[in-house]
Enzyme design. Structure first.
Site, mmCIF file in Angstrom:
data_model
loop_
_atom_site.group_PDB
_atom_site.id
_atom_site.type_symbol
_atom_site.label_atom_id
_atom_site.label_comp_id
_atom_site.label_asym_id
_atom_site.label_seq_id
_atom_site.Cartn_x
_atom_site.Cartn_y
_atom_site.Cartn_z
ATOM 1 N N GLN A 98 0.729 -1.088 -0.024
ATOM 2 C CA GLN A 98 0.148 0.186 0.000
ATOM 3 C C GLN A 98 0.843 1.315 -0.084
ATOM 4 O O GLN A 98 1.834 1.462 1.027
ATOM 5 C CB GLN A 98 -0.906 -0.096 1.083
ATOM 6 C CG GLN A 98 -2.083 1.214 1.234
ATOM 7 C CD GLN A 98 -2.754 1.287 2.332
ATOM 8 O OE1 GLN A 98 -2.394 1.737 3.134
ATOM 9 N NE2 GLN A 98 -3.956 0.656 2.262
ATOM 10 N N TYR A 138 -5.286 10.910 4.479
ATOM 11 C CA TYR A 138 -4.136 11.326 4.005
ATOM 12 C C TYR A 138 -4.150 12.283 2.857
ATOM 13 O O TYR A 138 -4.972 12.632 2.040
ATOM 14 C CB TYR A 138 -3.347 9.917 3.678
ATOM 15 C CG TYR A 138 -3.290 9.177 4.875
ATOM 16 C CD1 TYR A 138 -2.651 9.520 6.159
ATOM 17 C CD2 TYR A 138 -3.904 7.698 5.012
ATOM 18 C CE1 TYR A 138 -2.833 8.728 7.403
ATOM 19 C CE2 TYR A 138 -3.829 7.002 6.092
ATOM 20 C CZ TYR A 138 -3.277 7.522 7.280
ATOM 21 O OH TYR A 138 -3.088 6.922 8.637
ATOM 22 N N GLY A 152 -14.731 -3.198 10.381
ATOM 23 C CA GLY A 152 -15.759 -3.869 11.226
ATOM 24 C C GLY A 152 -16.198 -5.279 10.802
ATOM 25 O O GLY A 152 -17.469 -5.575 11.247
ATOM 26 N N GLY A 187 -8.090 -5.770 8.823
ATOM 27 C CA GLY A 187 -7.292 -5.037 9.138
ATOM 28 C C GLY A 187 -6.797 -5.249 10.696
ATOM 29 O O GLY A 187 -5.754 -6.083 10.901
#
Length: 298
Positions: free
Chosen positions: A32, A112, A234, A255
């Protein structure tokens, strides 16, 4: 991988050891690529302010080696800065492939740099990178096309969508849904590997994105983006299976569960209990809270 093209050959050599290990185990690994922009801190730049679309303090807390610190007013990027940053993404992608990664994913979400261009509260530019969503999305398109010079776009994914932290200048406005529809629809112009679409990180009750709560995010954008969708945020095993069986996504990304469970696939396969991540250690300066979680059999 750090920016400036991943600190070229030294990092490439070290990452090659990681990608080789993943491939020996039969896995696939993408790098990433992201630039923190104004979400960073002068501590990383010898006291100089970070770069951003405009001189707008995002009002966030930046993780540093000395703990989280309030962000500052960044320096607005010049035309030269923009060209150089686009070239940095391309160089980082090229180096990632040299390091043995199977592809790259462009981080265009959360808070970001690319997202700072998309956000009308952090992008006050009056040139062709600011104003309309078509202009604000130009930076992302230029990065995709620059990366595509070195990497087959079928090995390039994009992480994007309207899910923000809903803090500081990253508060969803009335334009959020239409802006995201434009950005994700524009991705159909490229034959990408995937779109990583994040679910809502904060309950959108009463806000402009209220309809995207729960599975609404994936139900809505399934009609907008025509390629492979990877759902994120989630998910446990049951919810992951549910969204796949409902056809709202093609893949599920885990994640935080992966941080605390290095053997997550084995745990899911055996319906074993999952360890909880130590969130107070996220974005820390060392391995604590990242690589020190035990395997289930340990």
């Amino acid at each position: 991988m750090t920016f400036r093209g991943c600190s070229p050959m030294r990092q490439v050599a070290h990452w090659k050891q990681v990608t080789d290990a993943v491939h020996r185990a039969g896995g696939v690994i993408f790098a990433q690529l992201w630039h923190t922009g104004s979400a960073s801190h002068p501590d990383f730049f010898d006291g100089r302010p970070p770069l951003a679309p405009s001189a707008v303090n995002p009002g966030l807390l930046a993780p540093t080696s000395a703990g989280r610190k309030p962000t500052v007013e960044p320096r607005a990027m010049s035309a030269y800065d923009l060209r150089r940053t686009v070239a940095d993404y391309a160089a980082a992608a090229r180096n990632a492939m040299a390091a043995g990664f199977d592809g790259v994913q462009l981080q265009a979400g959360f808070n970001y740099l690319i997202s700072q261009f998309l956000n009308p509260r952090t992008n006050l530019r009056t040139d062709h990178y600011g104003g309309t969503i078509e202009n604000r999305a130009r930076f992302l398109s230029e990065i995709i096309e620059a990366v595509g010079e070195f990497v087959d776009l079928r090995r390039v994914g994009v992480k994007a969508g309207p899910a923000w932290s809903e803090t500081g200048e990253f508060i969803s406005g009335v334009e959020a849904l239409a802006d995201s529809e434009y950005v994700l629809g524009r991705l159909n112009d490229y034959e990408l590997s995937h779109l990583l679409l994040m679910g809502m990180m904060v309950a959108p009750t009463g806000g402009p994105l209220e309809k995207l709560a729960g599975g609404g995010m994936f139900r809505h954008f399934r009609k907008v983006y025509e390629g492979t969708i990877m759902a994120n945020v989630g998910f446990d095993q049951d919810r992951g299976n549910s969204i796949l069986s409902d056809g709202l996504a093609d893949l599920v990304a885990y994640g935080q569960p992966f941080i605390a469970n290095p053997d997550l696939p084995a745990r899911i396969a055996s319906h074993a209990p999952l360890a909880e991540p130590k969130k107070n250690l996220f974005y820390g300066p060392d391995a604590a809270g990242y690589t020190d979680y035990p395997l289930l059999e340990a």
